[in-house]
Design an enzyme around this catalytic site. Sequence first.
Site, short mmCIF file in Angstrom:
data_model
loop_
_atom_site.label_atom_id
_atom_site.label_comp_id
_atom_site.label_asym_id
_atom_site.label_seq_id
_atom_site.Cartn_x
_atom_site.Cartn_y
_atom_site.Cartn_z
N GLU A 1 -34.77 -11.18 -17.65
CA GLU A 1 -35.85 -10.44 -17.01
C GLU A 1 -35.24 -9.63 -15.87
O GLU A 1 -34.11 -9.88 -15.44
CB GLU A 1 -36.91 -11.39 -16.43
CG GLU A 1 -36.49 -12.10 -15.16
CD GLU A 1 -35.50 -13.23 -15.39
OE1 GLU A 1 -35.54 -13.81 -16.49
OE2 GLU A 1 -34.69 -13.50 -14.48
N SER B 1 -22.22 -6.32 -1.01
CA SER B 1 -22.52 -6.72 -2.40
C SER B 1 -22.77 -5.56 -3.35
O SER B 1 -22.58 -5.71 -4.55
CB SER B 1 -23.71 -7.68 -2.41
OG SER B 1 -24.82 -7.11 -1.74
N LYS C 1 -23.20 -8.06 -9.50
CA LYS C 1 -23.88 -8.70 -10.64
C LYS C 1 -23.08 -8.62 -11.94
O LYS C 1 -23.20 -9.49 -12.80
CB LYS C 1 -25.26 -8.08 -10.83
CG LYS C 1 -26.27 -8.55 -9.79
CD LYS C 1 -27.69 -8.13 -10.16
CE LYS C 1 -28.70 -8.73 -9.19
NZ LYS C 1 -28.69 -8.02 -7.89
C1 LIG Z 1 -29.28 -8.54 -6.69
C2 LIG Z 1 -28.55 -8.15 -5.48
C3 LIG Z 1 -28.45 -9.01 -4.38
C4 LIG Z 1 -29.15 -10.33 -4.30
O1 LIG Z 1 -28.74 -11.30 -5.21
P1 LIG Z 1 -27.88 -12.58 -4.79
O2 LIG Z 1 -27.97 -13.44 -5.98
O3 LIG Z 1 -28.50 -13.17 -3.57
O4 LIG Z 1 -26.51 -12.09 -4.51
C5 LIG Z 1 -27.67 -8.62 -3.30
N1 LIG Z 1 -27.05 -7.42 -3.28
C6 LIG Z 1 -27.14 -6.54 -4.32
C7 LIG Z 1 -26.44 -5.24 -4.22
C8 LIG Z 1 -27.90 -6.88 -5.45
O5 LIG Z 1 -27.98 -6.02 -6.48
#
Ligand SMILES: *Cc1c(COP(=O)(O)O)cnc(C)c1O
Length: 393
Positions: free
Chosen positions: A113, A378, A91
């Site tokens: 938000e 992610s 993010k």
């Molecule tokens: C917020 C988040 C997601 C989901 O958001 P996407 O917009 O689908 O990528 C996935 N993995 C992590 C670690 C997150 O913090």
Amino acid sequence: MNIDLNPDKNGFFGNYGGQFISESLKVEFNNIANAFYELKEDKTFQETLNYYLTYYVGRPSPVYYAKNLSEKYGCEIYLKREDLNHTGAHKINHSIGEALLAKKMGKTKIIAETGAGQHGVATATAAALLGLKCDIYMGEKDILKQQPNVQKMKLLGANIVCVKSGERTLKEAVDEAFAAYTKEYETALYAIGSVVGPHPFPEIVEYFQSVIGKEAREQFLDQTGVLPDCVIACVGGGSNAIGIFNEFLNDDVKLIGVEPLGKGEKLGDNAASLTYGKEGILHGFKCLLLQDENGDLVNAYSVASGLDYPGVGPKHCYLKDIGRVHYETVNDEEALNAFYELSKTEGIIPALESSHALAFALRFAKANGGKKLLVNLSGRGDKDIDYILSLNA
Ligand SMILES: *Cc1c(COP(=O)(O)O)cnc(C)c1O
């Protein structure tokens, strides 16, 4: 294959996307679009962005060959380590981009938000870094549940606005943040946390997340001499998935987005919008949306709070329609198993969101021996430890 990566001039990817907002807000969103298109072409901006991505975020994040896991499951499994970024997930890539855009537009504040608090923390971090004020709207229930992230945002200097209407969770927080933005847009920028919302936000967030795939494709080629057979990512709103998929869209590579099946197929038990959703409008854009037979919005659920959004990015809906990306589902239990498996086998504690992508990769590996899989990890799982401990209490 030659897939058009960009939305049309009204912000549509096929049937999805657009701007379902008031005329006056449309004017402002089109100003944001124009500022963004100018910024992209600006050499100084590119240098500044690269500077922060390198020295602040810690990019490029490595592609790691998970040898132990690969030997156990009979495939070559590679992980794109977005969990190693500053603040622990992908993010931060778009949060810094949005904050730089706000500065370019002469804004002094960022409004956002947050549900679980991950988007709030990333936004508050970027605001602190770039000297912007920051208002984070959060439902009262979420504030009680997500204390570590609330405390982090406060340390980072953000102002937390407690939302007490309706269910007191994410949906109301979005409504109130948007209402506040409607009054403050001359001095503030709304920072959206995924590839969702009215045009141009899906395009903006996608642009800043595409760094993941650009790095990963090159790193994978360097390490193996070939492209992966398959790229796998979890899908909430869809930003980390689009970020890694984009660079592979015109390659002969299978792309798989993994949605959360939560407790099961029943409406309200999952957050698999691409699998079970129908066309509808939410938060100013059109997408596949979880809704009942009357067209009323259904609450989304997943053990991974970062995935429980009832809609999904418009480009994913389009990529599903044209068959370029396949969307699969993984339930809570499989995701939890993958969470433990990666921790024990590789010494990497993944976020519960990322555990969905990993769980599918392990299922795929068992069924298709010898393939090369690239999984987008992610985020890291530190934020999930309290929850995991509560399961065994
Ligand atoms: C917020 C988040 C997601 C989901 O958001 P996407 O917009 O689908 O990528 C996935 N993995 C992590 C670690 C997150 O913090």
